[in-house]
Design a protein around this motif. Structure first.
Motif, PDB file in Angstrom:
ATOM      1  N   UNK A   1      55.163  46.294  24.871  1.00  0.00           N
ATOM      2  CA  UNK A   1      54.129  46.905  25.630  1.00  0.00           C
ATOM      3  C   UNK A   1      53.837  46.163  26.880  1.00  0.00           C
ATOM      4  N   UNK A   2      53.835  46.801  28.216  1.00  0.00           N
ATOM      5  CA  UNK A   2      53.471  45.805  29.281  1.00  0.00           C
ATOM      6  C   UNK A   2      52.259  45.419  29.537  1.00  0.00           C
ATOM      7  N   UNK A   3      52.266  44.362  30.323  1.00  0.00           N
ATOM      8  CA  UNK A   3      50.683  43.900  30.764  1.00  0.00           C
ATOM      9  C   UNK A   3      50.069  45.129  31.516  1.00  0.00           C
ATOM     10  N   UNK A   4      48.570  45.060  31.362  1.00  0.00           N
ATOM     11  CA  UNK A   4      47.943  45.721  32.302  1.00  0.00           C
ATOM     12  C   UNK A   4      47.367  44.836  33.544  1.00  0.00           C
ATOM     13  N   UNK A   5      47.624  45.477  34.560  1.00  0.00           N
ATOM     14  CA  UNK A   5      47.399  44.709  35.835  1.00  0.00           C
ATOM     15  C   UNK A   5      46.209  45.234  36.465  1.00  0.00           C
ATOM     16  N   UNK A   6      45.572  44.397  37.117  1.00  0.00           N
ATOM     17  CA  UNK A   6      44.359  44.781  37.869  1.00  0.00           C
ATOM     18  C   UNK A   6      44.909  45.070  39.568  1.00  0.00           C
ATOM     19  N   UNK A   7      44.253  46.171  40.023  1.00  0.00           N
ATOM     20  CA  UNK A   7      44.478  46.708  41.318  1.00  0.00           C
ATOM     21  C   UNK A   7      44.126  45.476  42.253  1.00  0.00           C
ATOM     22  N   UNK A   8      44.927  44.912  42.794  1.00  0.00           N
ATOM     23  CA  UNK A   8      45.118  43.664  43.615  1.00  0.00           C
ATOM     24  C   UNK A   8      43.996  43.884  44.763  1.00  0.00           C
ATOM     25  N   UNK A   9      43.814  45.057  45.530  1.00  0.00           N
ATOM     26  CA  UNK A   9      42.990  45.392  46.472  1.00  0.00           C
ATOM     27  C   UNK A   9      41.862  45.153  46.051  1.00  0.00           C
ATOM     28  N   UNK A  10      41.384  45.966  44.987  1.00  0.00           N
ATOM     29  CA  UNK A  10      40.103  46.044  44.176  1.00  0.00           C
ATOM     30  C   UNK A  10      39.541  44.589  43.689  1.00  0.00           C
ATOM     31  N   UNK A  11      40.476  43.733  43.450  1.00  0.00           N
ATOM     32  CA  UNK A  11      40.138  42.418  42.881  1.00  0.00           C
ATOM     33  C   UNK A  11      39.587  41.606  43.939  1.00  0.00           C
ATOM     34  N   UNK A  12      40.253  41.829  45.213  1.00  0.00           N
ATOM     35  CA  UNK A  12      39.696  41.312  46.410  1.00  0.00           C
ATOM     36  C   UNK A  12      38.179  41.522  46.910  1.00  0.00           C
ATOM     37  N   UNK A  13      38.002  42.564  46.574  1.00  0.00           N
ATOM     38  CA  UNK A  13      36.906  43.344  47.262  1.00  0.00           C
ATOM     39  C   UNK A  13      35.578  43.497  46.337  1.00  0.00           C
ATOM     40  N   UNK A  14      35.737  43.309  45.023  1.00  0.00           N
ATOM     41  CA  UNK A  14      34.700  43.473  44.043  1.00  0.00           C
ATOM     42  C   UNK A  14      34.573  42.413  43.279  1.00  0.00           C
ATOM     43  N   UNK A  15      33.436  41.987  42.771  1.00  0.00           N
ATOM     44  CA  UNK A  15      33.089  40.563  42.033  1.00  0.00           C
ATOM     45  C   UNK A  15      32.373  41.215  40.766  1.00  0.00           C
ATOM     46  N   UNK A  16      32.767  40.594  39.379  1.00  0.00           N
ATOM     47  CA  UNK A  16      32.109  41.340  38.371  1.00  0.00           C
ATOM     48  C   UNK A  16      30.566  40.291  38.140  1.00  0.00           C
ATOM     49  N   UNK A  17      29.572  41.189  37.957  1.00  0.00           N
ATOM     50  CA  UNK A  17      28.219  40.683  37.538  1.00  0.00           C
ATOM     51  C   UNK A  17      27.788  40.794  36.334  1.00  0.00           C
ATOM     52  N   UNK A  18      26.797  40.552  35.902  1.00  0.00           N
ATOM     53  CA  UNK A  18      26.445  40.832  34.532  1.00  0.00           C
ATOM     54  C   UNK A  18      26.090  42.294  34.388  1.00  0.00           C
ATOM     55  N   UNK A  19      25.488  42.932  35.543  1.00  0.00           N
ATOM     56  CA  UNK A  19      25.196  44.235  35.219  1.00  0.00           C
ATOM     57  C   UNK A  19      26.117  45.404  35.926  1.00  0.00           C
ATOM     58  N   UNK A  20      27.229  44.797  36.376  1.00  0.00           N
ATOM     59  CA  UNK A  20      28.267  45.724  37.032  1.00  0.00           C
ATOM     60  C   UNK A  20      29.224  44.950  37.821  1.00  0.00           C
ATOM     61  N   UNK A  21      29.314  45.451  39.049  1.00  0.00           N
ATOM     62  CA  UNK A  21      30.171  44.909  40.465  1.00  0.00           C
ATOM     63  C   UNK A  21      29.151  44.730  41.622  1.00  0.00           C
ATOM     64  N   UNK A  22      29.553  43.749  42.473  1.00  0.00           N
ATOM     65  CA  UNK A  22      29.043  43.813  43.753  1.00  0.00           C
ATOM     66  C   UNK A  22      30.112  43.863  44.766  1.00  0.00           C
ATOM     67  N   UNK A  23      29.759  43.859  45.864  1.00  0.00           N
ATOM     68  CA  UNK A  23      30.545  44.109  47.119  1.00  0.00           C
ATOM     69  C   UNK A  23      29.988  43.837  48.291  1.00  0.00           C
ATOM     70  N   UNK A  24      30.988  43.486  49.278  1.00  0.00           N
ATOM     71  CA  UNK A  24      30.556  43.059  50.676  1.00  0.00           C
ATOM     72  C   UNK A  24      30.233  44.302  51.283  1.00  0.00           C
ATOM     73  N   UNK A  25      29.065  44.376  52.432  1.00  0.00           N
ATOM     74  CA  UNK A  25      28.692  45.203  52.986  1.00  0.00           C
ATOM     75  C   UNK A  25      29.496  45.650  54.396  1.00  0.00           C
TER      76      UNK A  25
END
Length: 64
Positions: free
Chosen positions: A1-25
């Motif tokens: 079974x291959x590894x599940x990869x994160x979308x690298x562009x999304x990983x740079x733009x969004x940060x995980x928080x306790x209630x979801x995700x945050x992003x720069x305006x």
């Protein structure tokens, strides 16, 4: 079974928080001279993503 990869562009733009995700305006990177001080000040910081977009971002970032 291959590894599940994160979308690298999304990983740079969004940060995980306790209630979801945050992003720069947007509208804060260049051509700032014509924008008012109040407008630039209000664009500082991070914002929570909308609930409608939460599922899409979770699909792009399965490892977070």
């Amino acid at each position: 079974m291959p590894k599940i990869k994160s979308n690298s562009g999304a990983a740079k733009r969004f940060k995980k928080t306790a209630h979801g995700f945050k992003h720069k305006q947007s509208f804060r990177s260049h051509i700032l001279t014509k924008k008012s001080t109040k407008r630039k000040r209000q664009l500082r910081g991070m914002k929570q993503i909308h609930d409608a977009d939460k599922q899409l971002i979770q699909r792009m970032l399965p490892n977070l």
